[in-house]
Design an enzyme around this catalytic site. Structure first.
Site, PDB file in Angstrom:
ATOM      1  N   LYS A   1      13.367 -26.122 -74.999  1.00 50.90           N
ATOM      2  CA  LYS A   1      12.689 -24.625 -74.580  1.00 50.90           C
ATOM      3  C   LYS A   1      11.290 -24.737 -74.944  1.00 50.90           C
ATOM      4  O   LYS A   1      10.410 -24.031 -74.292  1.00 50.90           O
ATOM      5  CB  LYS A   1      13.627 -23.697 -75.078  1.00 50.90           C
TER       6      LYS A   1
ATOM      7  N   ILE B   1      21.260 -12.666 -75.542  1.00 52.66           N
ATOM      8  CA  ILE B   1      21.765 -11.995 -74.376  1.00 52.66           C
ATOM      9  C   ILE B   1      23.343 -12.206 -73.854  1.00 52.66           C
ATOM     10  O   ILE B   1      23.728 -13.509 -73.898  1.00 52.66           O
ATOM     11  CB  ILE B   1      21.047 -12.529 -72.994  1.00 52.66           C
TER      12      ILE B   1
ATOM     13  N   VAL C   1      19.932 -29.778 -61.389  1.00 52.38           N
ATOM     14  CA  VAL C   1      18.564 -29.669 -61.620  1.00 52.38           C
ATOM     15  C   VAL C   1      17.975 -31.010 -62.154  1.00 52.38           C
ATOM     16  O   VAL C   1      16.932 -31.149 -62.088  1.00 52.38           O
ATOM     17  CB  VAL C   1      18.097 -28.300 -62.216  1.00 52.38           C
TER      18      VAL C   1
ATOM     19  N   SER D   1      24.636 -18.757 -60.168  1.00 50.33           N
ATOM     20  CA  SER D   1      26.201 -18.393 -60.273  1.00 50.33           C
ATOM     21  C   SER D   1      26.734 -17.549 -61.262  1.00 50.33           C
ATOM     22  O   SER D   1      27.759 -16.844 -60.953  1.00 50.33           O
ATOM     23  CB  SER D   1      27.270 -19.605 -60.147  1.00 50.33           C
ATOM     24  N   ARG D   2      26.042 -17.590 -62.211  1.00 51.60           N
ATOM     25  CA  ARG D   2      26.554 -16.866 -63.571  1.00 51.60           C
ATOM     26  C   ARG D   2      25.547 -15.959 -64.425  1.00 51.60           C
ATOM     27  O   ARG D   2      24.409 -16.475 -64.087  1.00 51.60           O
ATOM     28  CB  ARG D   2      27.476 -17.759 -64.528  1.00 51.60           C
TER      29      ARG D   2
ATOM     30  N   TYR E   1      18.343 -27.890 -77.936  1.00 50.04           N
ATOM     31  CA  TYR E   1      17.877 -26.630 -77.126  1.00 50.04           C
ATOM     32  C   TYR E   1      16.646 -26.520 -77.527  1.00 50.04           C
ATOM     33  O   TYR E   1      15.789 -26.100 -76.348  1.00 50.04           O
ATOM     34  CB  TYR E   1      19.033 -25.779 -77.255  1.00 50.04           C
TER      35      TYR E   1
ATOM     36  N   ALA F   1      13.777 -27.631 -78.641  1.00 48.77           N
ATOM     37  CA  ALA F   1      13.045 -28.672 -78.356  1.00 48.77           C
ATOM     38  C   ALA F   1      12.692 -28.499 -76.913  1.00 48.77           C
ATOM     39  O   ALA F   1      11.739 -28.569 -76.476  1.00 48.77           O
ATOM     40  CB  ALA F   1      13.289 -29.972 -78.931  1.00 48.77           C
TER      41      ALA F   1
HETATM   42  P1  NAP Z   1      25.224 -19.208 -68.224  1.00 47.08           P
HETATM   43  O1  NAP Z   1      25.867 -17.976 -68.443  1.00 47.08           O
HETATM   44  O2  NAP Z   1      25.888 -20.230 -69.046  1.00 47.08           O
HETATM   45  O3  NAP Z   1      24.825 -19.806 -66.848  1.00 47.08           O
HETATM   46  C1  NAP Z   1      24.096 -20.908 -66.595  1.00 47.08           C
HETATM   47  C2  NAP Z   1      23.831 -21.049 -65.234  1.00 47.08           C
HETATM   48  O4  NAP Z   1      22.979 -22.459 -65.255  1.00 47.08           O
HETATM   49  C3  NAP Z   1      25.082 -21.312 -64.255  1.00 47.08           C
HETATM   50  O5  NAP Z   1      24.768 -20.825 -63.231  1.00 47.08           O
HETATM   51  C4  NAP Z   1      25.199 -23.008 -64.147  1.00 47.08           C
HETATM   52  O6  NAP Z   1      25.722 -23.330 -63.060  1.00 47.08           O
HETATM   53  C5  NAP Z   1      23.744 -23.364 -64.176  1.00 47.08           C
HETATM   54  N1  NAP Z   1      23.675 -24.658 -64.633  1.00 47.08           N
HETATM   55  C6  NAP Z   1      24.062 -25.394 -65.679  1.00 47.08           C
HETATM   56  N2  NAP Z   1      23.569 -26.578 -65.744  1.00 47.08           N
HETATM   57  C7  NAP Z   1      23.089 -26.888 -64.449  1.00 47.08           C
HETATM   58  C8  NAP Z   1      22.457 -27.921 -63.869  1.00 47.08           C
HETATM   59  N3  NAP Z   1      22.404 -29.150 -64.407  1.00 47.08           N
HETATM   60  N4  NAP Z   1      21.981 -27.879 -62.438  1.00 47.08           N
HETATM   61  C9  NAP Z   1      22.059 -26.584 -61.840  1.00 47.08           C
HETATM   62  N5  NAP Z   1      22.450 -25.635 -62.710  1.00 47.08           N
HETATM   63  C10 NAP Z   1      22.963 -25.606 -63.791  1.00 47.08           C
HETATM   64  O7  NAP Z   1      23.826 -19.167 -68.973  1.00 47.08           O
HETATM   65  P2  NAP Z   1      22.756 -17.929 -69.312  1.00 47.08           P
HETATM   66  O8  NAP Z   1      23.036 -17.459 -70.674  1.00 47.08           O
HETATM   67  O9  NAP Z   1      22.648 -17.070 -67.950  1.00 47.08           O
HETATM   68  O10 NAP Z   1      21.467 -18.695 -69.383  1.00 47.08           O
HETATM   69  C11 NAP Z   1      20.386 -18.684 -68.410  1.00 47.08           C
HETATM   70  C12 NAP Z   1      19.085 -19.238 -68.802  1.00 47.08           C
HETATM   71  O11 NAP Z   1      18.550 -18.402 -70.039  1.00 47.08           O
HETATM   72  C13 NAP Z   1      19.193 -20.494 -69.340  1.00 47.08           C
HETATM   73  O12 NAP Z   1      18.108 -21.457 -69.074  1.00 47.08           O
HETATM   74  C14 NAP Z   1      19.402 -20.191 -70.978  1.00 47.08           C
HETATM   75  O13 NAP Z   1      18.838 -21.453 -71.450  1.00 47.08           O
HETATM   76  C15 NAP Z   1      18.364 -19.155 -71.053  1.00 47.08           C
HETATM   77  N6  NAP Z   1      18.700 -18.268 -72.144  1.00 47.08           N
HETATM   78  C16 NAP Z   1      19.817 -17.662 -72.390  1.00 47.08           C
HETATM   79  C17 NAP Z   1      19.962 -16.892 -73.353  1.00 47.08           C
HETATM   80  C18 NAP Z   1      21.447 -16.148 -73.775  1.00 47.08           C
HETATM   81  O14 NAP Z   1      21.340 -15.498 -74.956  1.00 47.08           O
HETATM   82  N7  NAP Z   1      22.194 -15.918 -72.995  1.00 47.08           N
HETATM   83  C19 NAP Z   1      18.856 -16.756 -74.353  1.00 47.08           C
HETATM   84  C20 NAP Z   1      17.788 -17.419 -74.228  1.00 47.08           C
HETATM   85  C21 NAP Z   1      17.536 -18.210 -72.895  1.00 47.08           C
HETATM   86  P3  NAP Z   1      27.575 -23.230 -62.879  1.00 47.08           P
HETATM   87  O15 NAP Z   1      28.111 -21.743 -62.845  1.00 47.08           O
HETATM   88  O16 NAP Z   1      27.858 -23.879 -61.691  1.00 47.08           O
HETATM   89  O17 NAP Z   1      27.946 -24.117 -64.103  1.00 47.08           O
END
Ligand code: NAP
Length: 247
Positions: A159, A188, A64, A14-15, A155, A157
């Protein structure tokens, strides 16, 4: 396996990075199913926008961290599109806290979303992938899972666990024609960074060899590469999309 149109299931679409994954795969004419947890309206807006462009996309609500909900998510996807060929475990949460302030519930939730969620989704899609002897699993970990982050011990741990799961599952599923890889993004710009001030972000950019933060599109493009037919000899790998911050 012949080059037919493939179905990709993306969690947390979604985001942020997930929405970029949904857009990128849909515009490359994959059939896309994605999940959200609470943002049904945002998810439907994305579906409508992509459908208007002629893409094939469906969204389903599912936590999830809940095995029953994950099973339902995969069943719904299979009912609409048939089997899942490509799974991208992207859904995630973040929290910045001193280790000594993390409560047992916060610890469990962090591991449940990232690690249980990845386990449940893999478990739900694998029987059909094994039967067809082809599949791609891409797990979104983090560079903090590689090197550890202060104030994000739970977080980091979780990952790191995703990286271990990826490497082991790649060994087990290789003979079935299924690759399992990780993407470990650096910083990101998404909602997940909302807790960071502009100054914090600037400092992170300054610490990054390419002198900037990453974009959601750069992560999505890496996933597109790992999902492709010609990436079949790449498995058990951790692909850093981090501007050189962790090597
Ligand atoms: P984000 O913008 O906060 O979006 C999180 C997404 O995960 C949303 O679609 C949310 O759904 C969904 N979500 C959260 N908890 C959930 C659950 N229990 N069940 C199902 N869906 C769930 O995060 P992002 O930055 O895009 O991150 C995406 C992935 O990349 C994550 O695994 C994060 O740890 C990883 N990551 C991010 C970064 C960064 O700097 N942004 C860096 C390294 C890794 P809703 O919209 O419905 O809440």
């Amino acid at each position: 396996m012949e080059k037919t149109v493939k179905t990709v299931l993306i969690t947390g679409g979604s985001r942020g990075i997930g929405a970029a994954l949904v857009r990128t795969f849909a515009q490359k004419r994959y059939r896309v199913a994605f999940s959200y947890q609470t943002n049904a309206e945002l998810a439907q807006e994305l579906v409508q926008a992509l459908t208007a462009q002629g893409c094939t996309v469906q969204a389903f609500g599912a936590d999830v961290a809940d095995w029953q909900q994950v099973q339902r998510l995969v069943q719904q996807t299979e009912q609409v599109f048939g089997k899942v060929d490509i799974l991208i475990n992207n859904a995630g949460i973040a929290q910045q806290k001193l280790f000594t302030d993390i409560t047992p519930d916060e610890w469990r939730r962090m591991l449940a979303v990232h690690l249980d969620g990845t386990f449940y989704c893999c478990k739900a899609v694998l029987p059909a992938m094994i039967a067809q002897k082809w599949g791609r699993i891409i797990n979104i970990s983090s560079m903090w899972g590689q090197v550890g982050a202060s104030c994000e011990v739970h977080y980091s741990a979780a990952k790191a666990g995703v990286i271990g799961l990826t490497k082991a599952l790649a060994q087990e599923e290789g003979p079935s024609g299924i690759t399992v890889n990780c993407i470990a993004p650096g910083v990101i710009e998404t909602d997940m960074m909302a807790g960071f001030s502009q100054q914090d972000k600037q400092e992170l950019a300054d610490q990054t060899p390419v002198c900037r933060l990453g974009t959601v599109q750069e992560v999505a493009d890496a996933a597109l590469f790992l999902a492709a037919y010609n990436a079949g000899f790449i498995t058990g790998q951790v692909l850093g999309v981090n501007g050189g911050m962790v090597v």
